[in-house]
Design a protein around this motif. Structure first.
Motif, mmCIF file in Angstrom:
data_model
loop_
_atom_site.group_PDB
_atom_site.id
_atom_site.type_symbol
_atom_site.label_atom_id
_atom_site.label_comp_id
_atom_site.label_asym_id
_atom_site.label_seq_id
_atom_site.Cartn_x
_atom_site.Cartn_y
_atom_site.Cartn_z
ATOM 1 N N LYS A 107 0.759 -1.530 -0.278
ATOM 2 C CA LYS A 107 0.084 -0.334 -0.204
ATOM 3 C C LYS A 107 0.640 1.384 -0.433
ATOM 4 C CE LYS A 107 -3.583 -2.446 2.271
ATOM 5 N NZ LYS A 107 -4.295 -2.897 1.272
ATOM 6 N N LEU A 171 2.860 -6.361 -6.062
ATOM 7 C CA LEU A 171 2.062 -5.319 -6.189
ATOM 8 C C LEU A 171 2.854 -4.672 -4.461
ATOM 9 C CD1 LEU A 171 -0.308 -4.370 -6.704
ATOM 10 C CD2 LEU A 171 -1.487 -4.745 -5.154
ATOM 11 N N GLU A 174 0.083 0.862 -4.266
ATOM 12 C CA GLU A 174 -1.333 0.132 -4.712
ATOM 13 C C GLU A 174 -2.296 0.660 -5.318
ATOM 14 O OE1 GLU A 174 -4.687 -2.874 -3.264
ATOM 15 O OE2 GLU A 174 -3.087 -2.566 -2.114
ATOM 16 N N TRP A 177 -0.998 1.882 -8.367
ATOM 17 C CA TRP A 177 -1.279 1.787 -9.662
ATOM 18 C C TRP A 177 -2.717 1.293 -10.341
ATOM 19 C CZ3 TRP A 177 3.082 -3.294 -9.267
ATOM 20 C CH2 TRP A 177 3.933 -2.265 -9.192
ATOM 21 N N LYS A 178 -3.248 0.594 -9.372
ATOM 22 C CA LYS A 178 -4.803 0.216 -9.285
ATOM 23 C C LYS A 178 -5.448 1.705 -10.722
ATOM 24 C CE LYS A 178 -5.584 -2.651 -6.131
ATOM 25 N NZ LYS A 178 -6.911 -3.275 -4.566
ATOM 26 N N GLN A 179 -5.102 2.463 -10.038
ATOM 27 C CA GLN A 179 -5.798 4.289 -10.517
ATOM 28 C C GLN A 179 -4.670 4.403 -11.777
ATOM 29 O OE1 GLN A 179 -3.418 7.426 -11.457
ATOM 30 N NE2 GLN A 179 -5.541 7.599 -12.593
ATOM 31 N N ALA A 181 -3.151 1.652 -13.978
ATOM 32 C CA ALA A 181 -4.064 0.924 -14.574
ATOM 33 C C ALA A 181 -5.300 0.804 -15.637
ATOM 34 C CB ALA A 181 -3.656 -0.515 -13.664
ATOM 35 N N GLN A 182 -6.035 1.951 -15.271
ATOM 36 C CA GLN A 182 -7.016 2.075 -15.644
ATOM 37 C C GLN A 182 -7.181 2.647 -17.244
ATOM 38 O OE1 GLN A 182 -10.556 1.351 -14.429
ATOM 39 N NE2 GLN A 182 -8.709 0.299 -12.844
ATOM 40 N N ALA A 211 -5.157 -7.544 -9.054
ATOM 41 C CA ALA A 211 -5.546 -6.008 -9.039
ATOM 42 C C ALA A 211 -5.480 -5.707 -10.696
ATOM 43 C CB ALA A 211 -3.882 -5.455 -8.506
ATOM 44 N N LEU A 212 -4.268 -6.351 -11.397
ATOM 45 C CA LEU A 212 -3.735 -5.884 -13.114
ATOM 46 C C LEU A 212 -5.218 -6.945 -13.997
ATOM 47 C CD1 LEU A 212 -0.684 -6.575 -13.145
ATOM 48 C CD2 LEU A 212 -1.408 -4.655 -13.246
ATOM 49 N N GLN A 214 -8.497 -6.693 -12.765
ATOM 50 C CA GLN A 214 -9.273 -6.118 -12.721
ATOM 51 C C GLN A 214 -9.545 -4.467 -13.575
ATOM 52 O OE1 GLN A 214 -9.181 -6.337 -8.120
ATOM 53 N NE2 GLN A 214 -10.167 -8.306 -7.930
ATOM 54 N N SER A 215 -8.419 -4.742 -13.206
ATOM 55 C CA SER A 215 -8.311 -2.625 -14.074
ATOM 56 C C SER A 215 -8.208 -3.068 -15.473
ATOM 57 C CB SER A 215 -6.322 -2.090 -13.847
ATOM 58 O OG SER A 215 -7.110 -2.079 -12.662
#
Length: 248
Positions: A107, A171, A174, A177-179, A181-182, A211-212, A214-215
């Motif tokens: 995180k 990861l 986090e 990266w999630k933001q 990756a969109q 995470a990847l 889901q993106s």
């Protein structure tokens, strides 16, 4: 593939010292470039030996691909590894084995990651210029910490790269990266991880994969029965992944 026909040149691209390896005829522009980043504490040239192995598995890689192996910007001399390099330093508690809470660490944005990102992005820019290739013809990837920094860069480049490979990675950063990756939906990713990894536990690789996916990234996840290492079948899958990025 005759290894004697391979050319290896030590040079500086952007901010980093690099080894450039290919089997291209003199003056030939590659169809694809691949950047491979080493793990924490390895010598900067550690993964150069992977290149002929990958070419032997898929000979077309020798004919059409330029490989670049950069050395991390930081020394590990203070940890008794005078030849060892790092992309960013881990907390001292991690290095001494006193704490390995990777879920909590995932995180955080590691101290030194922005500087590592800038250095590797400078390599991508210089490689794009010297090889006359757009970002969309460059694949990034690496082992362990090298997989972390290349994931970070692949998610942030102005244009989507040709692909990303993560060998025994995890990861970090986090939320960022999630933001990011969109904007990378559909990016081809190859990810390998050992089920018995005692450095970055298998579950951390699964969390990164999830995470990847889901993106919206297209992740080919390959688990193998091994520790924190490179697996022969994993490399065969990687060679096929790189061949597929040639696009024909």
């Amino acid at each position: 593939m005759d290894r004697r026909n391979l050319r290896r040149v030590a040079t500086r691209l952007g901010e980093l010292d690099c080894q450039v390896v290919d089997g291209l005829a003199e003056g030939t522009v590659p169809d694809l470039a691949v950047i491979i980043c080493h793990g924490l504490g390895a010598a900067g040239t550690d993964l150069v030996s992977l290149v002929p192995e990958l070419m032997a598995m898929e000979p077309v890689l020798a004919e059409r691909v330029r490989f670049v192996v950069p050395a991390g910007p930081l020394t590990m001399a203070q940890w008794g590894m005078p030849q060892g390099r790092a992309w960013f330093h881990l907390p001292e508690a991690f290095m001494r084995g006193q704490m390995r809470d990777w879920e909590a660490y995932s995180k955080e944005v590691p101290e030194g990651l922005p500087a590592a990102r800038r250095a590797l992005m400078s390599v991508v820019d210089a490689l794009s210029t010297t090889s006359k290739l757009p970002y969309g013809r460059i694949v990034l990837g690496g082992f362990s910490q090298g997989g972390m920094v290349t994931t970070d860069v692949a998610l942030r480049l102005e244009e989507r790269p040709a692909g990303l490979f993560i060998l025994s990675g995890t990861l970090i950063a986090e939320a960022e990266w999630k933001q990011k990756a969109q904007a990378r939906q559909g990016l081809p990713v190859f990810q390998g991880h050992g089920r018995h990894d005692d450095v970055l536990p298998f579950a951390t690789g699964e969390r990164l994969r999830d995470a990847l996916v889901q993106s919206g990234l297209s992740v080919d996840f390959f688990p193998f029965d091994g520790p924190h290492t490179l697996d022969v079948e994993e490399l065969e899958r990687l060679a096929a992944f790189l061949k597929a990025r040639l696009g024909d």
